[in-house]
Design an enzyme around this catalytic site. Sequence first.
Site, PDB file in Angstrom:
ATOM      1  N   TYR A   1       5.427  11.253  -4.843  1.00 21.75           N
ATOM      2  CA  TYR A   1       5.429  10.060  -5.810  1.00 21.75           C
ATOM      3  C   TYR A   1       5.897  10.308  -7.180  1.00 21.75           C
ATOM      4  CZ  TYR A   1       3.245   5.808  -7.860  1.00 21.75           C
ATOM      5  OH  TYR A   1       2.951   4.552  -8.399  1.00 21.75           O
TER       6      TYR A   1
ATOM      7  N   LYS B   1       9.419   8.590  -8.516  1.00 17.97           N
ATOM      8  CA  LYS B   1       9.257   7.386  -9.885  1.00 17.97           C
ATOM      9  C   LYS B   1      10.194   8.305 -10.740  1.00 17.97           C
ATOM     10  CE  LYS B   1       6.575   4.290  -8.407  1.00 17.97           C
ATOM     11  NZ  LYS B   1       6.888   3.067  -8.204  1.00 17.97           N
TER      12      LYS B   1
HETATM   13  P1  NAP Z   1      -0.690  -2.282  -4.213  1.00 16.94           P
HETATM   14  O1  NAP Z   1      -1.763  -2.761  -4.882  1.00 16.94           O
HETATM   15  O2  NAP Z   1      -0.871  -1.036  -3.278  1.00 16.94           O
HETATM   16  O3  NAP Z   1       0.602  -3.067  -3.759  1.00 16.94           O
HETATM   17  C1  NAP Z   1       1.877  -2.637  -3.196  1.00 16.94           C
HETATM   18  C2  NAP Z   1       2.527  -3.947  -2.776  1.00 16.94           C
HETATM   19  O4  NAP Z   1       3.882  -3.329  -2.210  1.00 16.94           O
HETATM   20  C3  NAP Z   1       1.945  -4.693  -1.773  1.00 16.94           C
HETATM   21  O5  NAP Z   1       2.353  -6.089  -1.984  1.00 16.94           O
HETATM   22  C4  NAP Z   1       2.598  -4.499  -0.509  1.00 16.94           C
HETATM   23  O6  NAP Z   1       2.712  -5.519   0.593  1.00 16.94           O
HETATM   24  C5  NAP Z   1       3.990  -3.825  -0.729  1.00 16.94           C
HETATM   25  N1  NAP Z   1       4.562  -3.052  -0.091  1.00 16.94           N
HETATM   26  C6  NAP Z   1       4.155  -1.964   0.549  1.00 16.94           C
HETATM   27  N2  NAP Z   1       5.111  -1.342   1.575  1.00 16.94           N
HETATM   28  C7  NAP Z   1       5.997  -2.030   1.440  1.00 16.94           C
HETATM   29  C8  NAP Z   1       7.257  -2.041   2.053  1.00 16.94           C
HETATM   30  N3  NAP Z   1       7.520  -0.970   2.958  1.00 16.94           N
HETATM   31  N4  NAP Z   1       8.153  -3.255   1.808  1.00 16.94           N
HETATM   32  C9  NAP Z   1       7.737  -4.197   0.955  1.00 16.94           C
HETATM   33  N5  NAP Z   1       6.626  -4.144   0.526  1.00 16.94           N
HETATM   34  C10 NAP Z   1       5.759  -3.140   0.462  1.00 16.94           C
HETATM   35  O7  NAP Z   1       0.215  -1.249  -5.472  1.00 16.94           O
HETATM   36  P2  NAP Z   1       0.059  -1.733  -7.001  1.00 16.94           P
HETATM   37  O8  NAP Z   1      -0.572  -1.065  -7.652  1.00 16.94           O
HETATM   38  O9  NAP Z   1       0.320  -3.024  -7.211  1.00 16.94           O
HETATM   39  O10 NAP Z   1       1.974  -1.019  -7.249  1.00 16.94           O
HETATM   40  C11 NAP Z   1       2.912  -1.619  -7.440  1.00 16.94           C
HETATM   41  C12 NAP Z   1       3.967  -0.915  -8.091  1.00 16.94           C
HETATM   42  O11 NAP Z   1       3.485  -0.285  -9.120  1.00 16.94           O
HETATM   43  C13 NAP Z   1       4.058   0.288  -7.107  1.00 16.94           C
HETATM   44  O12 NAP Z   1       5.505   0.738  -7.026  1.00 16.94           O
HETATM   45  C14 NAP Z   1       3.542   1.346  -7.756  1.00 16.94           C
HETATM   46  O13 NAP Z   1       3.733   2.657  -7.471  1.00 16.94           O
HETATM   47  C15 NAP Z   1       3.546   1.055  -9.074  1.00 16.94           C
HETATM   48  N6  NAP Z   1       2.540   1.759 -10.028  1.00 16.94           N
HETATM   49  C16 NAP Z   1       1.396   1.207  -9.886  1.00 16.94           C
HETATM   50  C17 NAP Z   1       0.092   1.876 -10.664  1.00 16.94           C
HETATM   51  C18 NAP Z   1      -1.098   1.565 -10.759  1.00 16.94           C
HETATM   52  O14 NAP Z   1      -1.686   2.056 -11.219  1.00 16.94           O
HETATM   53  N7  NAP Z   1      -1.691   0.752  -9.761  1.00 16.94           N
HETATM   54  C19 NAP Z   1       0.868   2.662 -11.767  1.00 16.94           C
HETATM   55  C20 NAP Z   1       2.111   2.873 -11.830  1.00 16.94           C
HETATM   56  C21 NAP Z   1       2.956   2.457 -10.950  1.00 16.94           C
HETATM   57  P3  NAP Z   1       1.827  -5.522   1.757  1.00 16.94           P
HETATM   58  O15 NAP Z   1       0.427  -5.705   1.310  1.00 16.94           O
HETATM   59  O16 NAP Z   1       2.398  -6.671   2.566  1.00 16.94           O
HETATM   60  O17 NAP Z   1       1.879  -3.998   2.596  1.00 16.94           O
END
Ligand code: NAP
Length: 251
Positions: free
Chosen positions: A160, A164
Site C-alpha cells: 500500500y 500510494k
Molecule cells: P473504503 O471505505 O474501503 O471504500 C473503498 C471504495 O473503493 C468503495 O467504494 C469500493 O467499492 C471501491 N473499490 C474497491 N475496489 C474497487 C475496484 N476494483 N474498482 C472500483 N472501485 C473499487 O475505503 P476508503 O477509506 O473510503 O478509501 C478511499 C481511498 O482513500 C482509497 O484510495 C484509500 O486508499 C484512501 N485512503 C483512505 C484512508 C483511510 O484512513 N480510510 C487513508 C488514506 C487514504 P465497492 O464497495 O463497490 O467494492
Amino acid sequence: MSTVDLPLNEQVAVVTGGSRGIGRAIALILGNMGLKVVVNYARSSDAAEEVVKIITENGGEAIALQGDVSQAEAVDTLIKTSLEKFGRIDVLVNNAGITRDTLLMRMKSEDWQGVIDLNLTGVFLCTKAVTKPMLKQKRGRIINISSVVGQMGNPGQANYSAAKAGVIGLTKAVAKEVASRGVTVNAVAPGFIATDMTEKVKAEDILQFIPLGRLGTAEEVAGMVRFLATDPAGAYITGQVFNVDGGMVMA
Ligand code: NAP
C-alpha cells in the site's frame, strides 16, 4: 479558458470507488455543488445507487457505473459510457483503493500485486483514459487520493505504501505533461479517516501520532477535493500533495 469559466452544473465528475467511504463523501459533495456525477463502484451496487438517489433527490444528476478500475477494459468502458451519457469529463477523482496488510516477510505476491493493480495501475488507467478528452476540451481537474502512508511508510503496508508513493510520482509527472492544456493534477493524502477501511485500526494505537487527536472524517477529505475541483484557485494549482491528516505529516 479554465474550468472556472464553465458553470458547475455543466461540469461532469467521475469518482472511482464512489459507493462507500471517502469516495461516497466526494460524490455527494460534488453532486451537491451541482456537478453531474458518475459514481463508479466494484461490488456495492446498492450503496452506489443510494449515492445517486441522494444526489438526484437534492436536484442534481448522477449515475452509478460498475467497473473494476484495475482492469483496462473496464476503465475504457467506464470512461466511454460516462462520455456517452454526459458528453464530457471535467473532474476525475481517482479514489478507489484497497488494503491487503501483512508484514513483508509474509506478504504473498498476490497481496502485493492486488494492491498495486488497483491503487496504482488503476490510477494510471483512469488518468490515461480521461486525458484525451480533457486535453481536447483544454480543461480538467484530476485528483488522486494517495495517503500519508505513501509519504512516511507504515509497517505491514509495504504494498500500500509503495502504491500510494507511486501515485504521488505519477501525479507530478502527469501534471507536468498536461499543464499547458489547462489540465491540473493533484494528490490528496489523507491520514487515518473513519471508514470501512480503517474499522479494524485500534484508535489507542494511532491517536498518539495525530496532533489533532482524532481520526478524520470522509467529509473532511471530500472538502479538500471540492476545493481542488471547483474553487477558482484550483485552476492555478498543479502537481501538489495536500495532506488532510490532523497534522500527522508536517513538511
Ligand atoms: P473504503 O471505505 O474501503 O471504500 C473503498 C471504495 O473503493 C468503495 O467504494 C469500493 O467499492 C471501491 N473499490 C474497491 N475496489 C474497487 C475496484 N476494483 N474498482 C472500483 N472501485 C473499487 O475505503 P476508503 O477509506 O473510503 O478509501 C478511499 C481511498 O482513500 C482509497 O484510495 C484509500 O486508499 C484512501 N485512503 C483512505 C484512508 C483511510 O484512513 N480510510 C487513508 C488514506 C487514504 P465497492 O464497495 O463497490 O467494492
